[in-house]
Design an enzyme around this catalytic site. Structure first.
Site, short mmCIF file in Angstrom:
data_model
loop_
_atom_site.label_atom_id
_atom_site.label_comp_id
_atom_site.label_asym_id
_atom_site.label_seq_id
_atom_site.Cartn_x
_atom_site.Cartn_y
_atom_site.Cartn_z
N THR A 141 97.09 16.39 45.64
CA THR A 141 97.90 15.90 44.78
C THR A 141 97.47 14.91 43.80
O THR A 141 97.80 14.63 42.81
CB THR A 141 99.30 15.68 45.36
OG1 THR A 141 99.16 14.60 46.30
CG2 THR A 141 99.77 16.62 45.95
N ASP A 142 96.56 13.87 44.16
CA ASP A 142 96.18 12.56 43.77
C ASP A 142 95.54 12.72 42.45
O ASP A 142 95.91 12.30 41.41
CB ASP A 142 95.26 11.59 44.65
CG ASP A 142 95.94 11.05 45.83
OD1 ASP A 142 97.31 11.17 45.84
OD2 ASP A 142 95.44 10.82 46.78
N THR A 199 95.63 17.37 50.86
CA THR A 199 96.51 17.35 51.92
C THR A 199 96.76 18.87 52.39
O THR A 199 97.01 19.07 53.63
CB THR A 199 97.46 16.44 51.74
OG1 THR A 199 97.30 15.18 51.51
CG2 THR A 199 98.72 16.57 52.62
N SER A 223 91.21 14.37 47.05
CA SER A 223 91.13 14.34 45.69
C SER A 223 91.11 12.95 45.06
O SER A 223 90.71 12.89 43.79
CB SER A 223 92.07 15.33 45.03
OG SER A 223 93.53 14.75 44.56
N1 ASP Z 1 94.99 12.16 49.08
C1 ASP Z 1 95.26 13.61 49.02
C2 ASP Z 1 94.48 14.23 47.99
O1 ASP Z 1 94.71 13.97 46.83
C3 ASP Z 1 96.70 13.54 48.79
C4 ASP Z 1 97.33 15.02 48.73
O2 ASP Z 1 96.74 15.81 48.58
O3 ASP Z 1 98.46 14.82 48.75
O4 ASP Z 1 93.53 14.91 48.34
#
Ligand code: ASP
Length: 312
Positions: A93-94, A14, A60
């Site tokens: 973050t995932d 993100t 991710s």
């Molecule tokens: N779906 C995103 C990722 O993990 C979520 C994020 O980065 O907050 O790439």
């Protein structure tokens, strides 16, 4: 004075995401902006220069072996350069906690490798990525910093402890009972705990991980009310299953029907590790228990079991 070099490796997430309508940042696609663009306008720590490299450009949630291999190779390359003070990895973050744990387990770096991220896309009016990236660069440049850590929302969390615990708050991570390593406040890094130990990783496991075309097959199963044996039996019947991590209830207890299925799997050579589905508290490690317990959350326990199978 000689400049310190910081390396920023972009993986996506993100932090590199874009919303088609910046006024509605909830709808966005992760992994769009090149890492060089993420750095535009972000202040560098004094006396530092930066080099950026795009390793991958993914959401991710879709992390896979090939991206991990590419990231490990680039981290290993840059950590071997004497002029490099530290690395920053921009990541989603995932699965950030899985990547952090893996990098620490396989590289155990003497210098800092700082994973950072964002909960809002890069073109949101109140994007959190630039601040997190600025803080991550500061941590990477900090004298005495070492090991793999995550930096998000002003907090510094060790790879061993970091977990995403909230699905939308900007402060989405926690380090559980271990607590944070420290904070970044007003441009200052303050530490309350030691940096991760550079415990020598087994280089043969790293080489096997880098050479693998697939990882040993390890699944996670949950214990829950009215659990049964059918899921484990189906996995076993499929063939090729090497390991199971059971996310138990509370202190790592397992429903008796699932427990019986896991015992049958063990008897047929499947490695079974037990942990807890609770986010906090963990399970005391007990290698002698009927189902050996490991004090890691399920996703990290799965990785640890894969590495153990690779080492065998
Ligand atoms: N779906 C995103 C990722 O993990 C979520 C994020 O980065 O907050 O790439």
């Amino acid at each position: 004075m000689q400049q310190k070099t910081l390396i920023v490796l972009g993986v996506g997430g993100t932090i590199a995401g874009l919303a088609s309508d910046a006024g509605r940042p909830q709808r966005y696609v992760a992994g769009q902006l090149p890492v060089r663009q993420l750095l535009a306008g972000v202040p560098l720590p004094p006396g530092c220069s930066v080099q950026a490299e795009q390793v991958a450009q993914i959401d991710s949630k879709d992390m896979d072996l090939a991206v991990w291999q590419a990231l490990l190779r680039r981290c290993r390359h840059w950590l071997a350069q004497p002029q490099v003070r530290g690395l920053v990895v921009t990541h989603g973050t995932d699965t950030l906690e899985e990547t952090a744990w893996l990098l620490q387990a396989l590289l155990a770096p003497q210098r800092p490798v700082v994973l950072t991220c964002a909960m809002r896309p890069a073109n949101a009016p109140d994007a959190d990525g630039p601040g997190n990236l600025r803080d991550a660069l500061l941590v990477a440049a900090t004298e005495g910093a070492r090991g793999v850590v995550a930096v998000c929302a002003g907090r510094i969390l060790a790879a061993a402890d970091v977990q995403k615990v909230h699905s939308w708050r900007l402060d989405a991570f926690d380090a559980g009972d271990a607590g944070d390593i420290g904070q970044v406040r007003a441009g200052q890094v303050r530490c309350g705990r030691a940096w991760p130990e550079p415990v020598a990783a087994d280089s043969a496991v790293l080489e096997r991980f880098l050479a693998a075309s697939e990882l040993p097959w390890v699944e996670i199963v949950f214990s829950h009310a009215a659990a049964g044996a059918a899921g484990v039996e189906a996995l076993r019947a499929h063939g090729g299953l090497r390991g199971l991590v059971v996310a138990g209830t509370g202190g790592g207890t397992v429903h008796h029907a699932l427990h019986a299925a896991l015992q049958r799997a063990r008897q047929q050579g499947v490695r079974v590790w037990r942990t807890t589905r609770c986010v906090h508290g963990g399970v005391p490690p007990d290698p002698a228990a009927e189902l050996p317990a490991v004090d890691l959350p399920p996703a990290k326990a799965r990785l640890a079991l894969m590495l153990e199978l690779l080492a065998a």
